[in-house]
Scaffold this active site. Structure first.
Site, short mmCIF file in Angstrom:
data_model
loop_
_atom_site.label_atom_id
_atom_site.label_comp_id
_atom_site.label_asym_id
_atom_site.label_seq_id
_atom_site.Cartn_x
_atom_site.Cartn_y
_atom_site.Cartn_z
NE ARG A 1 29.56 58.53 52.84
CZ ARG A 1 29.50 57.73 51.77
NH1 ARG A 1 29.64 56.42 51.92
NH2 ARG A 1 29.30 58.22 50.58
CE1 TYR B 1 41.57 23.11 58.49
CE2 TYR B 1 40.85 24.68 56.83
CZ TYR B 1 41.87 24.05 57.52
OH TYR B 1 43.17 24.35 57.23
CG MET C 1 43.63 31.30 53.36
SD MET C 1 45.19 31.49 54.20
CE MET C 1 44.69 31.52 55.92
CE LYS D 1 32.32 54.38 46.19
NZ LYS D 1 31.36 55.36 46.69
C1 LIG Z 1 30.20 55.34 45.99
C2 LIG Z 1 29.55 56.62 45.65
C3 LIG Z 1 28.71 56.71 44.53
C4 LIG Z 1 28.26 55.51 43.74
O1 LIG Z 1 27.30 54.80 44.49
P1 LIG Z 1 26.60 53.46 43.95
O2 LIG Z 1 25.59 53.14 44.99
O3 LIG Z 1 27.67 52.42 43.87
O4 LIG Z 1 26.01 53.76 42.64
C5 LIG Z 1 28.26 57.97 44.20
N1 LIG Z 1 28.56 59.06 44.94
C6 LIG Z 1 29.35 58.99 46.05
C7 LIG Z 1 29.63 60.21 46.83
C8 LIG Z 1 29.84 57.76 46.45
O5 LIG Z 1 30.58 57.68 47.56
#
Ligand SMILES: *Cc1c(COP(=O)(O)O)cnc(C)c1O
Length: 344
Positions: free
Chosen positions: A131, A247, A295, A37
């Site tokens: 979550r 700055y 920046m 992701k």
């Molecule tokens: C992001 C995520 C992972 C991976 O987690 P890490 O801590 O980066 O290894 C695995 N499962 C779910 C559902 C996630 O959202």
């Protein structure tokens, strides 16, 4: 075509594949997938997924549906799961048309998926994270029973700590796995892989450790760094003794100093928290950041590197566990903040 950029994120794809191999070694009894992701935590899907696939990784996880097309250039749709699940009928249709699996996170999502025609999916069960995910007491619902589930998963809230939550969640997931028909079970993220055999189940889903994150001490010897922000010195100047730099005039030269201005700043994810504490490297030579990061630019002390001039490249000191200690940011934030100009 524009001229070559003056900054880049060097990504060591071999190190990513080696980290996946190392985690596969820990989980010798289970398969190991990859959370990719947020454009592979900022490294770039195109730069890491082919190497992961070549190493033998078969299961990939993104958060958003918008992240699927970039992944489908590299992997089969049946190898990809979308963690946020189907929130709309358009998302259900996309999943059915492409063959990408939705992760069902609620009774509503289960009903929506079935109403759209259904098909193989994954199911997230919440065992304490609160979550996303169906609560264990909701699993008797007919909409869940109707699902054709490949990966039955839950997510650990505290795997990076020695918390009683880990065992509590693992134990809460056991009856879930017995009650819900599925093909593969999955619990461990990166940190979860070193909690022991009982956490591996059929499939681990590491993310951060693939990209060099050391989220538990047990991973320190196994996991290699993968990224290096690099940039060019775009100007060299001599700052007279007594004058300040950048700055806020927070840094004052106590002697005439040879200073380099490098083309990396907070717009690139090299955040202002690196002001006065960060450093760059030219080979073995450490070049401290002077004053505030701006920046697009940062000033560094070139006193120790008289050979470095305009147009030469330097690397930001960006060892993830060390950078997290210094800045108070998490290793996840330090990676995913790295900006679009840097990624190229
Ligand atoms: C992001 C995520 C992972 C991976 O987690 P890490 O801590 O980066 O290894 C695995 N499962 C779910 C559902 C996630 O959202």
């Amino acid at each position: 075509m524009s001229p070559p950029p003056t900054l880049r994120l060097a990504v060591d794809g071999d190190a990513v594949a080696a980290n996946w191999q190392a985690l596969s070694g820990i989980c010798a009894d289970a398969a190991v997938g990859a959370a990719v992701k947020a454009d592979a935590y900022g490294l770039g899907v195109d730069r890491v997924v082919p190497g992961l696939a070549a190493a033998g990784c078969r299961d990939f996880f993104v958060a958003h549906w918008s992240e699927a097309p970039a992944m489908l250039r590299h992997v089969d749709p049946a190898q990809l799961s979308v963690l946020h699940g189907p929130m709309t009928s358009a998302e259900c249709e996309f999943a059915r048309a492409t063959g990408v699996r939705p992760v069902i996170n609620s009774i509503e999502q289960a009903r929506r998926w079935q109403a759209a025609g259904g098909g193989v999916c994954d199911l997230m069960v919440d065992t304490g994270m609160n979550r996303l995910g169906v609560r264990p007491e909701q699993l008797g619902d007919g909409a869940i029973a109707a699902l054709d589930i490949d990966i039955l998963m839950s997510h650990l809230a505290c795997a990076d700590e020695d918390s009683t939550m880990n065992e509590a969640q693992r134990l809460a997931f056991e009856p879930v796995c017995r009650a819900v028909a599925h093909r593969r079970s999955s619990l461990a993220n990166s940190a979860g892989t070193v909690l022991g055999h009982a956490y591996h189940l059929d499939l681990a889903r590491p993310g951060i450790a693939l990209y060099g994150g050391v989220v538990r001490p047990e991973l320190a010897e196994l996991i290699r760094p993968t990224v290096q922000p690099q940039c060019a010195v775009i100007q060299v100047r001599t700052v007279p003794a007594g004058e300040s730099i950048s700055y806020g005039a927070t840094y004052c030269a106590n002697r005439a100093m040879r200073v380099g201005i490098v083309s990396l700043g907070y717009a690139d994810g090299y955040l202002r928290c690196w002001s006065d504490i960060g450093a760059f490297h030219a080979g073995e030579t450490r070049l401290p950041v002077l004053g505030r990061v701006t920046m697009d630019m940062t000033a560094i002390d070139l006193t120790a590197a008289p050979q470095i001039g305009e147009g030469d490249w330097v690397s930001a000191e960006y060892d993830l566990p060390e950078a997290a200690r210094k800045t108070g940011l998490s290793q996840y934030e330090l990676l995913t903040i790295l900006g679009p100009r840097l990624r190229g």
